[in-house]
Enzyme design. Structure first.
Site, PDB file in Angstrom:
ATOM      1  N   VAL A  11      -2.641  -8.868   2.497  1.00 19.06           N
ATOM      2  CA  VAL A  11      -2.896  -9.012   1.062  1.00 19.06           C
ATOM      3  C   VAL A  11      -2.788 -10.467   0.627  1.00 19.06           C
ATOM      4  CG1 VAL A  11      -2.066  -8.403  -1.257  1.00 19.06           C
ATOM      5  CG2 VAL A  11      -2.152  -6.663   0.546  1.00 19.06           C
ATOM      6  N   GLU A 154      -3.091  -4.614  -5.655  1.00 17.07           N
ATOM      7  CA  GLU A 154      -4.353  -4.864  -4.948  1.00 17.07           C
ATOM      8  C   GLU A 154      -5.006  -3.530  -4.582  1.00 17.07           C
ATOM      9  OE1 GLU A 154      -4.843  -4.110  -1.597  1.00 17.07           O
ATOM     10  OE2 GLU A 154      -2.805  -3.427  -1.165  1.00 17.07           O
ATOM     11  N   PHE A 155      -6.352  -3.553  -4.518  1.00 15.53           N
ATOM     12  CA  PHE A 155      -7.125  -2.373  -4.138  1.00 15.53           C
ATOM     13  C   PHE A 155      -8.122  -2.741  -3.047  1.00 15.53           C
ATOM     14  CE2 PHE A 155      -5.840  -1.877  -8.580  1.00 15.53           C
ATOM     15  CZ  PHE A 155      -5.209  -0.641  -8.548  1.00 15.53           C
ATOM     16  N   LYS A 210      -1.558   2.023  -8.772  1.00 11.28           N
ATOM     17  CA  LYS A 210      -1.796   1.794  -7.345  1.00 11.28           C
ATOM     18  C   LYS A 210      -1.450   3.030  -6.527  1.00 11.28           C
ATOM     19  CE  LYS A 210      -2.131  -0.292  -3.309  1.00 11.28           C
ATOM     20  NZ  LYS A 210      -3.413  -0.610  -2.698  1.00 11.28           N
ATOM     21  N   PHE A 255     -15.150   9.933  -0.320  1.00  6.32           N
ATOM     22  CA  PHE A 255     -13.933  10.430   0.337  1.00  6.32           C
ATOM     23  C   PHE A 255     -13.955  11.955   0.526  1.00  6.32           C
ATOM     24  CE2 PHE A 255     -12.570   6.202  -0.430  1.00  6.32           C
ATOM     25  CZ  PHE A 255     -11.551   5.956   0.467  1.00  6.32           C
ATOM     26  N   GLY A 259     -12.296  14.697   9.006  1.00  9.11           N
ATOM     27  CA  GLY A 259     -12.095  13.957  10.244  1.00  9.11           C
ATOM     28  C   GLY A 259     -10.781  14.331  10.896  1.00  9.11           C
ATOM     29  N   CYS A 266      -1.692   1.812   4.080  1.00 13.85           N
ATOM     30  CA  CYS A 266      -1.548   2.183   2.668  1.00 13.85           C
ATOM     31  C   CYS A 266      -1.330   3.675   2.427  1.00 13.85           C
ATOM     32  CB  CYS A 266      -2.773   1.711   1.885  1.00 13.85           C
ATOM     33  SG  CYS A 266      -2.900  -0.082   1.751  1.00 13.85           S
ATOM     34  N   LYS A 269       1.968   5.426   3.809  1.00 16.77           N
ATOM     35  CA  LYS A 269       3.156   4.803   3.208  1.00 16.77           C
ATOM     36  C   LYS A 269       3.252   5.106   1.718  1.00 16.77           C
ATOM     37  CE  LYS A 269       2.967   0.302   2.556  1.00 16.77           C
ATOM     38  NZ  LYS A 269       3.087   0.091   1.087  1.00 16.77           N
TER      39      LYS A 269
END
Length: 437
Positions: A11, A154-155, A210, A255, A259, A266, A269
């Site tokens: 990041v 952040e993204f 987030k 999305f 799978g 990310c 966590k």
């Protein structure tokens, strides 16, 4: 405008180099001297497409610099970003020791009004702890210096981080004063000029956004994996189901790809951390607990399909794996399905041969020479009794199946990312298994 970014991990380095690209003077700070020395010598510590070029160019042109000491530069900057790690603690909550260490360092060294902005993913309420830590350090110094804290999550998607930063869906900034809002607006003015959305909120909401965003995406993945597993049992085709529900504008098609489980730094966590935050506040995140449970189970599905195909024993079988990273365009293997699969294969007595375009060194670092590392995708398939596809790298999408079939002992392919056409594989004479069909 001058800013400092503490932490030169994924990041911090991406953010710093992209801010520099927009004409801002950036100093990246890290306590790891070896990492800073490497960056000063043009060596980039992480793999991210396009990052090398942008770091080297901005360093060469003087807008991006590196140091191990925040004290040497803090008086020349208006904003300090904290982009240090928040690894999961033993109980799943976010470990804030590095975030609070930055806050204390900030409080020990500021001489004028400065904003400390948290870029790291932190639980709701962390800003209060940061503010307290800064004030405690100022009290120790016996001085009063005005400061603000802010949240700017952040993204960034690994593999597309440069594009995500330079052309964001949105920029979220949590502030608690007009002065901080004005300064952050000035920082993001280049993005405002390009009509990108900068959303100002209160700090707790920014911190929550987030976690909520990543948890929503993880939920969609686990939901589709549940649907895929049921499709296999009832004879439906999950690809047709996915297209049918994705056509509903209320749902959309992002999305919805089933799978063999999500991984990375990310989603796993952040889902754990949000569950823990809820527990600490007397609430149970029942949906997210199920999301996590489904994902952990889904990571074993490839091994289960292989075991079902071969029956009682896999001992002595040679198994090829295409893809080690948790997703394409990165060497990140954190929480990767490949690690779970390899562990199961080794315990079953298999000989494992692996190939990944960029994550081979990372795999060696993690598991050493317990597997055989191949020179390319076709070398991995040599004398294999089955081929497992775990990462949807572009170069795996259109292989020469004739070459693969000649190389393998048995033409068995288990596709964990649904990138091949089942009918085509059947016509080639390949025993093919995918997810949800």
């Amino acid at each position: 405008m001058n800013i400092a970014i503490v932490g030169t991990g994924y990041v911090g380095l991406v953010s710093g180099s992209c801010f520099a690209e927009m004409g801002i003077n950036v100093i990246c700070v890290d306590v790891n001297k070896a990492k800073i020395d490497a960056l000063l010598n043009g060596q980039i510590p992480i793999y991210e497409p396009g990052l090398d070029e942008i770091v080297l160019r901005n360093h060469r042109e003087g807008r991006l610099n590196f140091t191990t000491d925040l004290k040497t530069c803090i008086n020349n900057v208006d904003i300090v970003f904290s982009a240090v790690g928040t690894p999961p603690d033993e109980d799943g909550s976010a470990d804030l020791q590095y975030v609070l260490a930055v806050a204390r360092m900030f409080g020990q060294n500021i001489q004028k009004y400065t904003i400390l902005v948290t870029k790291s993913t932190v639980p709701v309420g962390t800003a209060k702890k940061i503010k307290t830590a800064i004030q405690e350090e100022l009290n120790k110094r016996g001085i009063e210096i005005p400061f603000d804290v802010a949240s700017n999550p952040e993204f960034l998607k690994e593999g597309a981080a440069i594009k995500d930063f330079m052309s964001p869906d949105r920029v979220v900034v949590g502030v608690e004063s007009e002065k901080a809002k004005e300064l952050m607006s000035k920082l993001y003015r280049p993005f405002l000029l390009n009509n990108f959305r900068v959303i100002f909120t209160d700090i707790p909401s920014a911190e929550m956004i987030k976690y909520a965003a990543n948890s929503m995406l993880a939920t969609r993945i686990s939901f589709m994996n549940e649907i895929a597993n049921l499709c296999e049992l009832v004879g439906a085709d999950v690809n047709m189901v996915r297209k049918g529900i994705g056509a509903d504008t209320r749902i959309g098609n992002k999305f919805l790809y089933p799978g063999c489980g999500y991984g990375g730094s990310c989603f796993p966590k952040d889902v754990k951390a949000l569950i823990k935050t809820a527990q600490k506040n007397g609430y149970s995140m029942r949906v997210l607990k199920a999301v996590e449970e489904v994902n952990e189970c889904q990571k074993t599905i490839i091994f289960k399909k292989l075991s079902k195909h071969y029956g009682a024993s896999l001992k002595g079988k040679t198994i090829a794996i295409w893809g080690l990273a948790f997703k394409p365009e990165t060497d990140d293997m954190r929480e990767a399905t490949s690690l779970i699969t390899i562990d199961r294969l080794m315990k079953a007595g298999c000989n494992v041969r692996v190939y990944d375009p960029v994550a081979m060194d990372e795999c060696r670092r993690r598991i050493g020479n317990t597997v055989e590392y191949s020179t390319d995708m076709y070398d991995a398939a040599l004398n294999a009794d089955a081929l497992l596809v775990l990462t949807e790298w572009k170069q795996f999408r259109l292989p020469s199946w004739r070459v693969v079939m000649k190389s393998m002992n048995k033409a068995v392919v288990i596709d964990g990312r649904n990138i091949y056409d089942a009918e085509e594989m059947k016509n080639l004479g390949i025993e093919y298994y995918c997810i949800g069909k």
